[in-house]
Design an enzyme around this catalytic site. Structure first.
Site, PDB file in Angstrom:
ATOM      1  N   GLU A  51       0.794  -1.226   0.000  1.00 58.98           N
ATOM      2  CA  GLU A  51       0.000   0.000   0.000  1.00 58.98           C
ATOM      3  C   GLU A  51       0.830   1.281   0.000  1.00 58.98           C
ATOM      4  O   GLU A  51       1.828   1.385   0.684  1.00 58.98           O
ATOM      5  CB  GLU A  51      -0.920  -0.008   1.225  1.00 58.98           C
ATOM      6  CG  GLU A  51      -1.958   1.107   1.232  1.00 58.98           C
ATOM      7  CD  GLU A  51      -3.143   0.732   2.101  1.00 58.98           C
ATOM      8  OE1 GLU A  51      -4.086   0.096   1.583  1.00 58.98           O
ATOM      9  OE2 GLU A  51      -3.127   1.052   3.300  1.00 58.98           O
ATOM     10  N   LYS A  53       0.629   4.616   1.449  1.00 61.46           N
ATOM     11  CA  LYS A  53      -0.116   5.160   2.589  1.00 61.46           C
ATOM     12  C   LYS A  53       0.692   6.269   3.246  1.00 61.46           C
ATOM     13  O   LYS A  53       1.690   5.989   3.919  1.00 61.46           O
ATOM     14  CB  LYS A  53      -0.363   4.005   3.574  1.00 61.46           C
ATOM     15  CG  LYS A  53      -1.241   4.326   4.766  1.00 61.46           C
ATOM     16  CD  LYS A  53      -1.446   3.066   5.608  1.00 61.46           C
ATOM     17  CE  LYS A  53      -2.555   3.215   6.601  1.00 61.46           C
ATOM     18  NZ  LYS A  53      -2.750   1.968   7.388  1.00 61.46           N
ATOM     19  N   LYS A 113      -8.066   2.489  -2.958  1.00 60.54           N
ATOM     20  CA  LYS A 113      -8.440   2.291  -1.551  1.00 60.54           C
ATOM     21  C   LYS A 113      -9.138   3.532  -1.033  1.00 60.54           C
ATOM     22  O   LYS A 113      -8.526   4.568  -0.807  1.00 60.54           O
ATOM     23  CB  LYS A 113      -7.142   2.041  -0.763  1.00 60.54           C
ATOM     24  CG  LYS A 113      -7.332   1.502   0.624  1.00 60.54           C
ATOM     25  CD  LYS A 113      -7.655   0.047   0.545  1.00 60.54           C
ATOM     26  CE  LYS A 113      -7.350  -0.821   1.733  1.00 60.54           C
ATOM     27  NZ  LYS A 113      -6.419  -0.411   2.677  1.00 60.54           N
ATOM     28  N   GLU A 162     -14.203  -6.007   2.252  1.00 60.60           N
ATOM     29  CA  GLU A 162     -13.551  -6.006   3.571  1.00 60.60           C
ATOM     30  C   GLU A 162     -14.534  -6.290   4.698  1.00 60.60           C
ATOM     31  O   GLU A 162     -15.578  -5.662   4.807  1.00 60.60           O
ATOM     32  CB  GLU A 162     -12.888  -4.647   3.801  1.00 60.60           C
ATOM     33  CG  GLU A 162     -12.199  -4.537   5.147  1.00 60.60           C
ATOM     34  CD  GLU A 162     -11.439  -3.233   5.300  1.00 60.60           C
ATOM     35  OE1 GLU A 162     -10.522  -2.982   4.490  1.00 60.60           O
ATOM     36  OE2 GLU A 162     -11.759  -2.476   6.212  1.00 60.60           O
ATOM     37  N   ASN A 183     -10.039  -7.167   7.916  1.00 57.41           N
ATOM     38  CA  ASN A 183      -9.216  -6.081   8.431  1.00 57.41           C
ATOM     39  C   ASN A 183      -8.939  -6.363   9.908  1.00 57.41           C
ATOM     40  O   ASN A 183      -9.857  -6.424  10.716  1.00 57.41           O
ATOM     41  CB  ASN A 183      -9.932  -4.731   8.264  1.00 57.41           C
ATOM     42  CG  ASN A 183      -8.980  -3.560   8.482  1.00 57.41           C
ATOM     43  OD1 ASN A 183      -7.841  -3.750   8.917  1.00 57.41           O
ATOM     44  ND2 ASN A 183      -9.434  -2.354   8.173  1.00 57.41           N
ATOM     45  N   GLU A 215      -5.595  -8.191   6.266  1.00 58.68           N
ATOM     46  CA  GLU A 215      -5.227  -6.784   6.097  1.00 58.68           C
ATOM     47  C   GLU A 215      -4.865  -6.118   7.429  1.00 58.68           C
ATOM     48  O   GLU A 215      -5.561  -6.314   8.420  1.00 58.68           O
ATOM     49  CB  GLU A 215      -6.405  -5.981   5.540  1.00 58.68           C
ATOM     50  CG  GLU A 215      -7.117  -6.545   4.344  1.00 58.68           C
ATOM     51  CD  GLU A 215      -8.366  -5.720   4.003  1.00 58.68           C
ATOM     52  OE1 GLU A 215      -9.182  -6.190   3.211  1.00 58.68           O
ATOM     53  OE2 GLU A 215      -8.549  -4.624   4.558  1.00 58.68           O
ATOM     54  N   SER A 216      -3.831  -5.339   7.400  1.00 53.32           N
ATOM     55  CA  SER A 216      -3.422  -4.448   8.505  1.00 53.32           C
ATOM     56  C   SER A 216      -2.621  -5.117   9.618  1.00 53.32           C
ATOM     57  O   SER A 216      -2.880  -6.259  10.006  1.00 53.32           O
ATOM     58  CB  SER A 216      -4.609  -3.758   9.183  1.00 53.32           C
ATOM     59  OG  SER A 216      -5.417  -3.111   8.245  1.00 53.32           O
TER      60      SER A 216
HETATM   61  O1  LIG Z   1      -0.752   0.078   7.513  1.00 56.40           O
HETATM   62  P1  LIG Z   1      -1.219  -1.315   7.792  1.00 56.40           P
HETATM   63  O2  LIG Z   1      -1.492  -1.575   9.239  1.00 56.40           O
HETATM   64  O3  LIG Z   1      -0.295  -2.334   7.187  1.00 56.40           O
HETATM   65  O4  LIG Z   1      -2.656  -1.499   7.053  1.00 56.40           O
HETATM   66  C1  LIG Z   1      -2.786  -1.467   5.640  1.00 56.40           C
HETATM   67  C2  LIG Z   1      -4.251  -1.553   5.232  1.00 56.40           C
HETATM   68  O5  LIG Z   1      -4.755  -2.799   5.615  1.00 56.40           O
HETATM   69  C3  LIG Z   1      -5.073  -0.429   5.868  1.00 56.40           C
HETATM   70  O6  LIG Z   1      -4.565   0.770   5.380  1.00 56.40           O
HETATM   71  C4  LIG Z   1      -6.560  -0.518   5.578  1.00 56.40           C
HETATM   72  C5  LIG Z   1      -7.314  -1.654   5.555  1.00 56.40           C
HETATM   73  N1  LIG Z   1      -8.585  -1.370   5.279  1.00 56.40           N
HETATM   74  C6  LIG Z   1      -8.715  -0.046   5.108  1.00 56.40           C
HETATM   75  C7  LIG Z   1      -9.829   0.722   4.785  1.00 56.40           C
HETATM   76  C8  LIG Z   1      -9.649   2.063   4.620  1.00 56.40           C
HETATM   77  C9  LIG Z   1      -8.413   2.667   4.819  1.00 56.40           C
HETATM   78  C10 LIG Z   1      -7.301   1.921   5.144  1.00 56.40           C
HETATM   79  C11 LIG Z   1      -7.440   0.547   5.282  1.00 56.40           C
END
Ligand SMILES: O=P(O)(O)OC[C@@H](O)[C@@H](O)c1c[nH]c2ccccc12
Length: 263
Positions: A51, A53, A113, A162, A183, A215-216
Protein backbone atom coordinates in the site's frame (compact mmCIF):
# COMPACT_ATOMS: atom_id res chain seq x y z
CA UNK A 1 -19.50 9.05 16.67
CA UNK A 2 -16.78 6.65 15.61
CA UNK A 3 -14.04 7.52 13.11
CA UNK A 4 -15.88 5.44 10.51
CA UNK A 5 -18.98 7.64 11.00
CA UNK A 6 -16.80 10.76 10.61
CA UNK A 7 -15.25 9.40 7.42
CA UNK A 8 -18.64 8.47 5.96
CA UNK A 9 -19.93 12.01 6.63
CA UNK A 10 -17.08 13.44 4.59
CA UNK A 11 -17.66 10.83 1.86
CA UNK A 12 -21.31 11.85 1.50
CA UNK A 13 -20.17 15.44 0.88
CA UNK A 14 -17.54 14.28 -1.61
CA UNK A 15 -20.15 12.27 -3.51
CA UNK A 16 -22.46 15.31 -3.66
CA UNK A 17 -19.61 17.32 -5.12
CA UNK A 18 -18.69 14.60 -7.62
CA UNK A 19 -22.29 14.34 -8.78
CA UNK A 20 -22.32 18.06 -9.55
CA UNK A 21 -19.24 17.74 -11.74
CA UNK A 22 -19.39 16.25 -15.21
CA UNK A 23 -19.94 12.58 -14.66
CA UNK A 24 -18.55 10.18 -17.20
CA UNK A 25 -20.01 6.72 -16.87
CA UNK A 26 -17.59 3.92 -17.65
CA UNK A 27 -18.44 1.58 -20.48
CA UNK A 28 -15.09 -0.05 -20.99
CA UNK A 29 -15.11 -3.46 -19.34
CA UNK A 30 -11.76 -4.92 -20.32
CA UNK A 31 -8.87 -4.18 -17.99
CA UNK A 32 -5.30 -4.23 -19.22
CA UNK A 33 -4.15 -5.48 -15.82
CA UNK A 34 -3.97 -9.11 -14.73
CA UNK A 35 -6.76 -10.41 -12.53
CA UNK A 36 -5.90 -10.22 -8.84
CA UNK A 37 -8.27 -13.09 -8.15
CA UNK A 38 -6.57 -15.43 -10.61
CA UNK A 39 -3.14 -14.36 -9.54
CA UNK A 40 -3.93 -15.18 -5.90
CA UNK A 41 -5.62 -18.49 -6.77
CA UNK A 42 -2.59 -19.64 -8.75
CA UNK A 43 0.14 -18.63 -6.32
CA UNK A 44 1.93 -21.03 -4.02
CA UNK A 45 3.37 -18.32 -1.83
CA UNK A 46 1.83 -15.77 0.49
CA UNK A 47 1.33 -12.79 -1.81
CA UNK A 48 1.75 -9.18 -0.78
CA UNK A 49 -0.62 -6.33 -1.59
CA UNK A 50 1.57 -3.30 -0.94
CA UNK A 51 0.00 0.00 0.00
CA UNK A 52 0.88 3.61 -0.75
CA UNK A 53 -0.12 5.16 2.59
CA UNK A 54 1.03 8.65 3.58
CA UNK A 55 -0.91 8.98 6.81
CA UNK A 56 -3.78 7.48 8.76
CA UNK A 57 -6.21 8.60 11.46
CA UNK A 58 -4.70 6.13 13.92
CA UNK A 59 -1.00 6.78 13.23
CA UNK A 60 -0.95 10.39 12.01
CA UNK A 61 1.80 11.09 9.48
CA UNK A 62 3.56 7.93 8.29
CA UNK A 63 5.48 9.02 5.19
CA UNK A 64 3.90 12.19 3.88
CA UNK A 65 6.63 13.06 1.36
CA UNK A 66 6.94 9.69 -0.35
CA UNK A 67 6.87 9.84 -4.14
CA UNK A 68 4.13 7.41 -5.23
CA UNK A 69 5.90 6.65 -8.50
CA UNK A 70 9.15 5.65 -6.82
CA UNK A 71 7.30 3.66 -4.16
CA UNK A 72 5.18 1.84 -6.75
CA UNK A 73 8.28 0.95 -8.78
CA UNK A 74 9.89 -0.59 -5.70
CA UNK A 75 6.72 -2.57 -4.99
CA UNK A 76 6.46 -3.82 -8.55
CA UNK A 77 10.13 -4.81 -8.66
CA UNK A 78 9.63 -6.82 -5.47
CA UNK A 79 6.91 -8.81 -7.24
CA UNK A 80 3.84 -7.78 -5.28
CA UNK A 81 0.47 -9.15 -6.41
CA UNK A 82 -1.19 -5.74 -6.29
CA UNK A 83 -0.50 -2.14 -5.34
CA UNK A 84 -3.06 -0.42 -3.12
CA UNK A 85 -3.27 3.36 -3.29
CA UNK A 86 -5.16 5.31 -0.63
CA UNK A 87 -7.11 8.06 -2.34
CA UNK A 88 -8.87 9.57 0.65
CA UNK A 89 -7.52 13.10 1.20
CA UNK A 90 -9.07 14.15 4.49
CA UNK A 91 -8.02 11.27 6.72
CA UNK A 92 -5.23 9.50 4.83
CA UNK A 93 -3.59 12.36 2.87
CA UNK A 94 -3.94 10.38 -0.34
CA UNK A 95 -5.39 11.57 -3.66
CA UNK A 96 -6.62 10.56 -7.07
CA UNK A 97 -3.40 12.14 -8.33
CA UNK A 98 -1.44 9.53 -6.37
CA UNK A 99 -3.57 6.80 -7.90
CA UNK A 100 -3.09 8.08 -11.46
CA UNK A 101 0.65 8.47 -10.91
CA UNK A 102 0.83 4.80 -9.89
CA UNK A 103 -1.46 3.37 -12.58
CA UNK A 104 0.65 5.19 -15.19
CA UNK A 105 3.88 3.44 -14.23
CA UNK A 106 2.98 -0.13 -13.23
CA UNK A 107 1.42 -3.16 -14.91
CA UNK A 108 0.33 -4.92 -11.72
CA UNK A 109 -3.27 -4.84 -10.51
CA UNK A 110 -3.96 -1.54 -8.72
CA UNK A 111 -6.47 -1.17 -5.89
CA UNK A 112 -8.24 2.15 -5.34
CA UNK A 113 -8.44 2.29 -1.55
CA UNK A 114 -11.21 4.56 -0.40
CA UNK A 115 -14.53 4.51 1.40
CA UNK A 116 -16.86 3.86 -1.48
CA UNK A 117 -20.57 4.55 -0.98
CA UNK A 118 -21.66 5.54 -4.50
CA UNK A 119 -21.20 4.48 -8.15
CA UNK A 120 -19.69 7.85 -9.04
CA UNK A 121 -16.61 6.95 -6.97
CA UNK A 122 -16.31 3.63 -8.80
CA UNK A 123 -16.41 5.39 -12.18
CA UNK A 124 -13.70 7.74 -10.99
CA UNK A 125 -11.49 4.85 -9.85
CA UNK A 126 -11.94 3.15 -13.20
CA UNK A 127 -11.04 6.31 -15.10
CA UNK A 128 -7.91 6.68 -12.99
CA UNK A 129 -6.77 3.25 -14.18
CA UNK A 130 -7.48 1.12 -11.11
CA UNK A 131 -8.45 -2.53 -11.67
CA UNK A 132 -9.69 -3.30 -8.15
CA UNK A 133 -11.85 -1.34 -5.71
CA UNK A 134 -12.52 -1.79 -2.01
CA UNK A 135 -15.98 -2.16 -0.51
CA UNK A 136 -16.17 -2.08 3.28
CA UNK A 137 -19.08 -4.12 4.62
CA UNK A 138 -19.24 -2.07 7.84
CA UNK A 139 -19.78 1.10 5.81
CA UNK A 140 -22.68 -0.16 3.68
CA UNK A 141 -26.21 -1.47 3.97
CA UNK A 142 -26.81 -4.87 2.34
CA UNK A 143 -28.63 -3.47 -0.69
CA UNK A 144 -25.92 -0.84 -1.28
CA UNK A 145 -23.21 -3.47 -0.96
CA UNK A 146 -24.91 -5.69 -3.52
CA UNK A 147 -25.55 -2.81 -5.92
CA UNK A 148 -22.01 -1.42 -5.80
CA UNK A 149 -20.46 -4.90 -6.06
CA UNK A 150 -22.51 -5.64 -9.19
CA UNK A 151 -21.80 -2.23 -10.67
CA UNK A 152 -18.03 -2.62 -10.28
CA UNK A 153 -18.15 -6.06 -11.91
CA UNK A 154 -20.26 -4.69 -14.77
CA UNK A 155 -17.49 -2.28 -15.71
CA UNK A 156 -14.73 -4.88 -15.40
CA UNK A 157 -13.40 -4.05 -11.96
CA UNK A 158 -12.56 -6.61 -9.30
CA UNK A 159 -13.71 -5.99 -5.75
CA UNK A 160 -11.96 -6.60 -2.45
CA UNK A 161 -14.75 -6.91 0.09
CA UNK A 162 -13.55 -6.01 3.57
CA UNK A 163 -14.98 -7.62 6.69
CA UNK A 164 -14.12 -7.44 10.34
CA UNK A 165 -15.95 -10.36 11.88
CA UNK A 166 -17.88 -13.53 11.11
CA UNK A 167 -21.16 -11.69 10.79
CA UNK A 168 -19.70 -9.39 8.13
CA UNK A 169 -18.17 -12.43 6.42
CA UNK A 170 -21.67 -13.87 6.08
CA UNK A 171 -22.82 -10.61 4.48
CA UNK A 172 -19.91 -10.74 2.03
CA UNK A 173 -20.80 -14.33 1.11
CA UNK A 174 -24.44 -13.43 0.52
CA UNK A 175 -23.39 -11.07 -2.28
CA UNK A 176 -21.05 -13.82 -3.57
CA UNK A 177 -17.82 -11.86 -3.02
CA UNK A 178 -14.82 -13.75 -4.39
CA UNK A 179 -12.04 -11.68 -2.85
CA UNK A 180 -12.62 -11.19 0.85
CA UNK A 181 -10.23 -9.46 3.24
CA UNK A 182 -10.40 -9.35 7.00
CA UNK A 183 -9.22 -6.08 8.43
CA UNK A 184 -7.29 -6.81 11.61
CA UNK A 185 -7.79 -3.17 12.57
CA UNK A 186 -11.17 -2.28 14.00
CA UNK A 187 -12.18 0.89 12.12
CA UNK A 188 -14.18 1.97 15.16
CA UNK A 189 -11.56 1.62 17.87
CA UNK A 190 -8.27 1.26 15.90
CA UNK A 191 -7.29 -1.82 17.87
CA UNK A 192 -5.20 -4.19 15.75
CA UNK A 193 -5.35 -7.90 16.45
CA UNK A 194 -4.17 -10.65 14.09
CA UNK A 195 -6.49 -13.01 15.95
CA UNK A 196 -9.22 -11.40 13.80
CA UNK A 197 -7.79 -13.25 10.80
CA UNK A 198 -7.82 -16.55 12.70
CA UNK A 199 -11.38 -15.97 13.93
CA UNK A 200 -12.78 -15.22 10.46
CA UNK A 201 -10.68 -17.94 8.76
CA UNK A 202 -12.41 -20.59 10.87
CA UNK A 203 -15.65 -19.79 9.05
CA UNK A 204 -14.21 -19.02 5.62
CA UNK A 205 -15.38 -21.43 2.86
CA UNK A 206 -11.90 -22.27 1.53
CA UNK A 207 -13.32 -25.16 -0.53
CA UNK A 208 -15.21 -22.65 -2.67
CA UNK A 209 -13.73 -20.51 -5.43
CA UNK A 210 -12.77 -17.59 -3.19
CA UNK A 211 -9.64 -16.01 -1.80
CA UNK A 212 -8.98 -14.84 1.73
CA UNK A 213 -6.74 -11.86 2.55
CA UNK A 214 -5.42 -10.58 5.86
CA UNK A 215 -5.23 -6.78 6.10
CA UNK A 216 -3.42 -4.45 8.50
CA UNK A 217 -0.90 -4.74 11.29
CA UNK A 218 1.48 -7.13 9.49
CA UNK A 219 5.06 -6.25 10.44
CA UNK A 220 7.36 -9.18 9.75
CA UNK A 221 7.74 -12.80 8.70
CA UNK A 222 6.47 -14.00 12.08
CA UNK A 223 3.17 -12.22 11.42
CA UNK A 224 3.17 -13.46 7.82
CA UNK A 225 3.61 -17.09 8.94
CA UNK A 226 0.84 -16.70 11.46
CA UNK A 227 -1.70 -15.48 8.91
CA UNK A 228 -0.49 -17.85 6.18
CA UNK A 229 -1.26 -20.72 8.57
CA UNK A 230 -4.94 -19.69 8.50
CA UNK A 231 -5.11 -20.22 4.74
CA UNK A 232 -4.75 -16.57 3.73
CA UNK A 233 -3.62 -16.05 0.13
CA UNK A 234 -2.22 -12.58 0.70
CA UNK A 235 -1.45 -9.87 3.21
CA UNK A 236 -2.25 -6.21 2.69
CA UNK A 237 0.59 -4.15 4.14
CA UNK A 238 0.91 -0.38 4.41
CA UNK A 239 2.75 1.17 7.31
CA UNK A 240 5.55 -1.40 7.58
CA UNK A 241 6.50 -0.88 3.93
CA UNK A 242 6.10 2.91 3.97
CA UNK A 243 8.44 3.20 6.96
CA UNK A 244 10.94 0.62 5.74
CA UNK A 245 14.38 1.75 4.53
CA UNK A 246 14.36 -1.29 2.27
CA UNK A 247 10.81 -2.04 1.23
CA UNK A 248 11.92 -4.60 -1.36
CA UNK A 249 13.65 -6.75 1.28
CA UNK A 250 10.70 -6.27 3.62
CA UNK A 251 8.35 -7.60 0.93
CA UNK A 252 10.59 -10.57 0.16
CA UNK A 253 10.55 -11.54 3.84
CA UNK A 254 6.74 -11.66 3.75
CA UNK A 255 6.44 -13.73 0.55
CA UNK A 256 6.77 -17.05 2.34
CA UNK A 257 6.00 -20.40 0.77
CA UNK A 258 2.62 -21.59 1.99
CA UNK A 259 2.42 -24.81 3.96
CA UNK A 260 1.43 -27.68 1.69
CA UNK A 261 2.58 -25.90 -1.48
CA UNK A 262 4.69 -28.06 -3.76
CA UNK A 263 6.97 -25.36 -5.16
O1 LIG B 1 -0.75 0.08 7.51
P1 LIG B 1 -1.22 -1.31 7.79
O2 LIG B 1 -1.49 -1.57 9.24
O3 LIG B 1 -0.29 -2.33 7.19
O4 LIG B 1 -2.66 -1.50 7.05
C1 LIG B 1 -2.79 -1.47 5.64
C2 LIG B 1 -4.25 -1.55 5.23
O5 LIG B 1 -4.75 -2.80 5.61
C3 LIG B 1 -5.07 -0.43 5.87
O6 LIG B 1 -4.57 0.77 5.38
C4 LIG B 1 -6.56 -0.52 5.58
C5 LIG B 1 -7.31 -1.65 5.56
N1 LIG B 1 -8.59 -1.37 5.28
C6 LIG B 1 -8.71 -0.05 5.11
C7 LIG B 1 -9.83 0.72 4.79
C8 LIG B 1 -9.65 2.06 4.62
C9 LIG B 1 -8.41 2.67 4.82
C10 LIG B 1 -7.30 1.92 5.14
C11 LIG B 1 -7.44 0.55 5.28
Amino acid sequence: MTILDDILCVKRLEVKQLLMEEHIVSRETISSRPSLFHLLRASSKLEVIAEMKRASPSKGMIASETDPVEQAKIYEKAGVACISVLTDETFFKGSMTDLEAVTNVVKTPVLCKDFIIHEVQIDRAKRAGASVILLIVAALEDDQLLRLHRYAASIGLEVLVEVHDVNELERALVIDARIIGVNNRDLRTFTVDLAKTEEVAKRFPFHEDRVFISESGIRDSVDAKRVAATGAAAVLVGETLMRSMNAEAAITSLQIVKAGATS
